[in-house]
Design a protein around this motif. Sequence first.
Motif: not given
Length: 382
Positions: A142-148
């Motif tokens: 999760a911490p690596y993901l873009s908000p989109t």
Amino acid sequence: MPTPEKLQQLDQTLITLLGERLALLAALETPSMQEQLTRYQAQLAVAGIPEHLWSSVITGCMATLAKKPSLSAIVEPRKITIVGGHGLMGRFFVDRLSNAGHDVRVLEYDGWGQAETLLGTADLVLLCVPLKATLAVIRKVAPYLSPTTTLADIASTKSAAVQTMLDSHPGPVVGLHPMFGPGGKSFLGQKVVVCPGRKPAAYQWLLHLIEADGGNLIHSTPEEHDRMMVAVQAIRFFSNFTLGTFLAEEGIDIERSLTFASPLYRLEINTVSRLLAQDAALYIDILLASEERCEAIERLVNVYDRLSKLLAQGDRAALIAEFEAAREAFSGQATRALEESNHVINHLSTFLAANESKANVVEPSVTSEPSVTPAYVQVRAA
């Protein structure tokens, strides 16, 4: 005596005719399956063609039309990272998404040095990891993901997985559960449970892809999914596991028992054997996945105990009453169940007859190395 060349010519003609039949059925208002099955009974008898052979042709054609994948589904190519993409179900999704024209990459447990690149730029991150690891992997990616980025999983329990994705990632979230193993080559005729989490518009393209590939989407809340899986998975797996354990402890010669078997017994043994041929940890983790599942299995054991005591007491009237109570609960399913089970039994009988015929053909002796069969083949529980 027909030559192999003549047989090949006939086969090619049959293939051509079947293609023409499918095209004609697709272009017309399709006659009902029953009408197609009964229309030529007299001609079948004259030609010496068994009804079950004609039934197979008709049923196969109707199924093909009903589940024919859409060839017109064109989607914008997406960047996709599949965590666990080298596993059996992971490879299935890699194959289907790649074939649809998407840029698919794989992240495995030993590749976290590339996590920022593989996860940070993805339009979709799909988790295809063992059930026990799902929640930890969600929190890790999760911490690596873009908000989109759309975050999705395919775990066989959904409440905890979907909630953890929602808590860990502010972007689009969806829980998926393919109700099949990785043996298929497409979604054709397969069910996929969809548990929406957040921002469904962002992942509609993925659902459209599954449907275009012939899949059947079952929309559900995570809570309903998990309740249904108590019966669809946990109770069924435990019943098969219990029967297999009992037969093993009794020392039953399974192969010899099949000599005496009705088709229904053979189907039951095949189901048990299929489960026991796979990875034990996969199934045990599913049984232990929730307290609800363990409690339901305990209630099942209590039913076994109650009925076995009635048998020990020879209480015929009480057993008949139990049978009638169960029959009442299933009464609405009787017609469908008989139709479907008769279809399965007839086709199994045909398959076995064909195998027996093949076994009776004397093959030339060939010297070769013995084949090696794995002790088990790990597949997704379904």
